[in-house]
Scaffold this motif. Structure first.
Motif, PDB file in Angstrom:
ATOM      1  N   THR B 174      -4.118 -33.308  47.353  1.00 53.97           N
ATOM      2  CA  THR B 174      -3.951 -34.415  46.406  1.00 53.97           C
ATOM      3  C   THR B 174      -4.326 -35.724  47.115  1.00 53.97           C
ATOM      4  O   THR B 174      -4.415 -35.772  48.342  1.00 53.97           O
ATOM      5  CB  THR B 174      -2.486 -34.474  45.937  1.00 53.97           C
ATOM      6  N   GLN B 175      -4.538 -36.770  46.325  1.00 55.06           N
ATOM      7  CA  GLN B 175      -4.963 -38.049  46.911  1.00 55.06           C
ATOM      8  C   GLN B 175      -3.937 -38.560  47.920  1.00 55.06           C
ATOM      9  O   GLN B 175      -2.732 -38.477  47.678  1.00 55.06           O
ATOM     10  CB  GLN B 175      -5.134 -39.096  45.813  1.00 55.06           C
ATOM     11  N   GLU B 176      -4.454 -39.075  49.006  1.00 58.38           N
ATOM     12  CA  GLU B 176      -3.560 -39.510  50.076  1.00 58.38           C
ATOM     13  C   GLU B 176      -3.449 -41.028  50.116  1.00 58.38           C
ATOM     14  O   GLU B 176      -4.425 -41.746  49.905  1.00 58.38           O
ATOM     15  CB  GLU B 176      -4.074 -38.995  51.416  1.00 58.38           C
ATOM     16  N   HIS B 177      -2.271 -41.479  50.423  1.00 59.56           N
ATOM     17  CA  HIS B 177      -2.007 -42.909  50.523  1.00 59.56           C
ATOM     18  C   HIS B 177      -2.680 -43.476  51.776  1.00 59.56           C
ATOM     19  O   HIS B 177      -2.739 -42.809  52.813  1.00 59.56           O
ATOM     20  CB  HIS B 177      -0.495 -43.130  50.588  1.00 59.56           C
ATOM     21  N   PRO B 178      -3.167 -44.718  51.697  1.00 58.16           N
ATOM     22  CA  PRO B 178      -3.837 -45.300  52.874  1.00 58.16           C
ATOM     23  C   PRO B 178      -2.988 -45.297  54.137  1.00 58.16           C
ATOM     24  O   PRO B 178      -3.525 -45.233  55.253  1.00 58.16           O
ATOM     25  CB  PRO B 178      -4.136 -46.744  52.427  1.00 58.16           C
ATOM     26  N   ILE B 179      -1.662 -45.327  53.987  1.00 54.58           N
ATOM     27  CA  ILE B 179      -0.826 -45.412  55.191  1.00 54.58           C
ATOM     28  C   ILE B 179      -0.849 -44.114  55.995  1.00 54.58           C
ATOM     29  O   ILE B 179      -0.416 -44.092  57.150  1.00 54.58           O
ATOM     30  CB  ILE B 179       0.620 -45.806  54.822  1.00 54.58           C
ATOM     31  N   THR B 180      -1.378 -43.043  55.407  1.00 56.85           N
ATOM     32  CA  THR B 180      -1.487 -41.797  56.186  1.00 56.85           C
ATOM     33  C   THR B 180      -2.403 -41.997  57.389  1.00 56.85           C
ATOM     34  O   THR B 180      -2.252 -41.318  58.401  1.00 56.85           O
ATOM     35  CB  THR B 180      -2.021 -40.635  55.325  1.00 56.85           C
ATOM     36  N   GLU B 181      -3.350 -42.935  57.266  1.00 53.98           N
ATOM     37  CA  GLU B 181      -4.224 -43.206  58.432  1.00 53.98           C
ATOM     38  C   GLU B 181      -3.398 -43.744  59.596  1.00 53.98           C
ATOM     39  O   GLU B 181      -3.624 -43.382  60.760  1.00 53.98           O
ATOM     40  CB  GLU B 181      -5.329 -44.203  58.051  1.00 53.98           C
ATOM     41  N   ASP B 182      -2.445 -44.624  59.296  1.00 50.35           N
ATOM     42  CA  ASP B 182      -1.563 -45.146  60.352  1.00 50.35           C
ATOM     43  C   ASP B 182      -0.726 -44.021  60.950  1.00 50.35           C
ATOM     44  O   ASP B 182      -0.501 -43.974  62.160  1.00 50.35           O
ATOM     45  CB  ASP B 182      -0.627 -46.218  59.775  1.00 50.35           C
ATOM     46  N   ALA B 335       4.507 -57.146  53.937  1.00 57.93           N
ATOM     47  CA  ALA B 335       3.974 -58.217  54.775  1.00 57.93           C
ATOM     48  C   ALA B 335       3.174 -57.647  55.938  1.00 57.93           C
ATOM     49  O   ALA B 335       2.123 -58.179  56.312  1.00 57.93           O
ATOM     50  CB  ALA B 335       5.125 -59.077  55.293  1.00 57.93           C
ATOM     51  N   LYS B 336       3.638 -56.550  56.480  1.00 61.80           N
ATOM     52  CA  LYS B 336       2.982 -55.981  57.656  1.00 61.80           C
ATOM     53  C   LYS B 336       1.868 -55.003  57.289  1.00 61.80           C
ATOM     54  O   LYS B 336       0.815 -54.976  57.932  1.00 61.80           O
ATOM     55  CB  LYS B 336       4.036 -55.272  58.508  1.00 61.80           C
ATOM     56  N   PHE B 337       2.092 -54.216  56.258  1.00 65.28           N
ATOM     57  CA  PHE B 337       1.131 -53.149  55.934  1.00 65.28           C
ATOM     58  C   PHE B 337       0.255 -53.474  54.721  1.00 65.28           C
ATOM     59  O   PHE B 337      -0.602 -52.682  54.359  1.00 65.28           O
ATOM     60  CB  PHE B 337       1.882 -51.830  55.706  1.00 65.28           C
TER      61      PHE B 337
END
Lengths: 182, 555
Positions: B174-182, B335-337
């Motif tokens: 399923t589609q992954e959230h961008p924060i998975t890269e972090d 604010a951070k992400f």
């Protein structure tokens, strides 16, 4: 009479007894919160309104109890036939307790107190096991009024969701799929 | 005859669906008796009152309680009805059972899970045994589930990959959230082998079902698109479509009647109007979830079964399992992400580097488990009500509450970690019939004695603390991790463990009752040990395996 008939009948028979509280105007159709002879008297409703506004005050940039119809929502919760009888009794008993503490400590009704006096009375009530549990339960239902689907009568126009930047959950329930009709 | 069939399946969840589907497809007449109503996608909305605040998908605890027995600090046991205690062991009474409301994090067990005793030796006070089947016996059925239920994922090699007969999943992740890269970067830095969590969720339309709508409300909520692989949408609907399967909703089975030869001849149930009815069948399959399955067998005494059906070993109800482990959280701020953090796609990341723990600081090599990461559930009322008390348990309201709400909802999100280890089977975790409390049908309710082995906490803490390292490394704030002793009531197994010896097990290796040749149990009750991951996929796979055995027996 089944549950659906009960709710429809409530809506059909209670309109004549609606007092002047503004929260009623935004109540979902066919679920009018109370009627003559209902569990909450006009005094208790006024007390509830004072309490919810103390718990959730209106601010220039944030909705308060009025904007989310917290009083109307809670009145409906207390009338909800699906609500456990012991919870309903508990909720209604809390009004008596609150008024009792208010009169005992200030010789005045809770609705007549200043903000600071109300705060003092509520904190005294909170110090008892019953009071803590009752106030927590009322607060729980205020959070429901803030963030449940507007179809249940609170969160007017999605005011709670908008304020907290919460994406409205989708799909949201239509009238005929409200939880008590499932 | 409407009241007779080849196979009567009691329960329509992960244990019942595969049996009904397989046998109906083979042309056998199947009747499924389901205690709850038949809800469909048209009944499921993202309604927090329905699912979670008023809990309309489970029985009223005043009418159908359990009794929970826990140990007091002084050493005695105290029993309380769940009608008012805060406990609730019901997980979804409707066609499809609790699979309608699962999150759909899907894991296979691994070869080592099938031979815990022979690999690691005994554990004091825990009834560890090897399974009577091997991973190789179950592998084809795990693969079958991927295809028939619909499992999405991506095979990434890591030290504990289980063997597969196919190169990859039939559906991409399923589609992954961008924060998975972090998160992936943090894991690489730490030397951890992270991989995408398989989900029983279709990423796009397939098999007559729609794809995921990414509302983020999977756990506890019914799926409005049919993307989630519930037993109802993936199997029961298709079983009915064969023309050989009939589902009777609102049918509460209260007794299985046996004949002079000890075989089951009929299932007695209460219909919607409360009248008692009967179904006769050649074979009966019980799949009511571990607690209610044990209860039904214990209620079904007969001349040949004075202790309850299939209970000559006195093991029905014993070795109740949950999922042991730990949990944790880390706060990631907008604010951070960045504002992209608001996106409603999935994190879907898992670590199994410690499925077997080989750490000299933690003792001998031993069984570990799984760490999974996801966003905290978005249900807003649940999040808001967490803020109503401060650390001293004083209530919070007014302007203070409103500022807390703003920070909580507008400031960022929590990433949640869950650690799963074996819930060790012990003497004091079991199901019996309560002697005093009865349900609305005047039947004794299940009494659940709950206790846990201290090793659950040790391993749970080990896993959760490693998960917390990831959250810290990726820059999350206020990271906490902890072990959990309380049972997660949505993951229930054991109570009818299978094995080769009738003296030490309830079911034979085919999940047939040792002493009742036409009685099978196909929910999680069969599991003698639970593995170190959520086990819904294993229940599905085993039920498909047993369905093949039933088919052979019928023919």
């Amino acid at each position: 009479m089944d549950r659906r008939q009960f709710l429809v009948r409530m809506g059909a028979t209670s309109l004549a007894f609606i007092p002047t509280y503004s929260f009623l105007s935004t109540f979902p159709s066919k679920i009018v919160p109370f009627k003559k002879g209902s569990l909450l008297s006009s005094k208790q409703l006024a007390l509830l309104e004072t309490l919810t506004e103390h718990f959730f005050p209106t601010e220039p940039d944030a909705p308060g109890a009025r904007e989310i119809n917290a009083t109307g929502y809670l009145a409906w919760v207390i009338e909800d036939p699906k609500l456990d009888v012991s919870v309903r009794t508990f909720l209604v008993e809390g009004f008596t307790q609150l008024e009792h503490v208010s009169r005992q400590k200030t010789q005045k009704e809770f609705s007549q107190l200043s903000y600071d006096e109300q705060e003092s009375v509520l904190r005294i009530l909170e110090d008892t096991p019953f009071g803590h549990r009752w106030l927590k339960t009322v607060l729980d239902f205020v959070m429901e009024a803030l963030l449940s689907d507007p179809i249940y009568g609170g969160n007017t126009g999605g005011a709670g969701w908008k304020w907290l930047h919460h994406t409205p959950p989708f799909p949201s329930p239509p009238q005929n799929k409200r939880y008590f009709l499932l | 005859m409407k009241d007779a069939c080849d196979v009567c399946v009691i329960g329509s969840g992960a244990g019942g669906g595969p049996v009904a589907f397989t046998l109906a497809k083979a042309g056998y007449k199947v009747i499924v008796l389901e205690k709850g109503p038949w809800l469909t996608e048209q009944d499921f909305y993202k309604d927090e009152l329905a699912c979670c605040r008023r809990r309309v998908y489970v029985p009223d605890l005043k009418e159908e309680p359990h009794v929970v027995e826990i140990e007091e600090e002084t050493g005695g046991w105290v029993a309380r009805s769940t009608g008012g205690s805060g406990w609730d062991f019901w997980n979804g009474n409707c066609v499809g059972g609790s699979t309608n409301f699962m999150s759909g994090f899907f894991y296979r067990l691994k070869p080592v899970d099938f031979r815990l005793l022979s690999t690691f030796g005994p554990i004091e006070d825990a009834h560890i045994v090897d399974w009577p089947i091997s991973y190789e016996d179950l592998e084809p059925y795990y693969t079958l589930v991927e295809r028939e239920v619909g499992v999405s994922g991506k095979v990434v090699l890591h030290p504990h990959n289980e063997p597969r007969s196919t190169p990859d999943f039939p559906y991409p992740p399923t589609q992954e959230h961008p924060i998975t890269e972090d998160m992936d970067k943090a894991c690489r830095t730490l030397g951890f082998n992270v991989f995408p969590t398989p989900r029983a969720i279709l990423p796009f339309a397939a098999m007559g079902r729609k794809g995921c709508a990414y509302s983020g409300y999977c756990g506890s909520y019914g799926c409005a698109t049919g993307a989630k692989g519930s037993s109802r949408v993936a199997l029961i609907n298709r079983a009915v479509a064969t023309g050989h399967c009939e589902v009777l909703p609102k049918a509460m089975v209260y007794r299985l009647e046996t004949g002079g030869d000890g075989k089951v001849i009929s299932a007695h149930y209460f219909g919607e109007q409360g009248t008692s009815k009967t179904i006769r069948a050649r074979i009966f399959v019980v799949a009511c979830q571990a607690i209610e399955t044990a209860r039904l067998l214990l209620l079904s005494k007969g001349p040949k079964h004075p202790n309850g059906l299939g209970n000559s070993s006195n093991l029905v109800g014993r070795n109740l399992l949950f999922a042991g482990g730990g949990a944790g959280f880390g706060w990631v701020s907008f604010a951070k992400f960045g504002e992209q953090l608001r996106e409603d796609t999935f994190i879907n990341r898992t670590l199994q580097d410690w499925y077997v723990i080989r750490d000299p600081n933690f003792g001998q090599p031993q069984k570990g488990g799984t760490v999974s990461f996801s966003f905290e559930h978005p249900a807003p009322i649940a999040r808001a009500t967490q803020l109503l008390e401060d650390r001293d348990k004083k209530l919070v309201w007014g302007h203070v509450l409103k500022r807390k709400l703003e920070r909580r909802f507008r400031g960022g999100r929590f990433i949640k970690l869950e650690a799963f280890c074996d819930w060790l089977p012990i003497d004091n975790c079991l199901v019996t019939l309560d002697k005093t409390i009865k349900d609305k049908w005047h039947l004794p309710v299940a009494k659940i004695r709950v206790a846990f082995h201290p090793k659950n906490l040790q391993v749970g803490w080990y896993l959760a603390s490693h998960g917390a390292e990831v959250l810290k490394q990726m820059g999350a704030e206020d990271v906490i991790a902890y072990a959990v002793g309380s049972p997660p009531t949505n993951l229930v197994a054991g109570t009818c463990r299978f094995g080769k010896d009738p003296k030490t097990s309830v079911l034979d290796p085919d999940c047939r009752a040792h002493e009742v040749e036409n009685l099978f149990v196909t929910d999680g009750s069969f599991m003698p040990t639970g593995g170190s991951a959520p086990y819904t996929w294993t229940i599905y796979a085993n039920a498909f395996r047993v369905a093949d055995r039933i088919k052979a027996q019928l023919s």
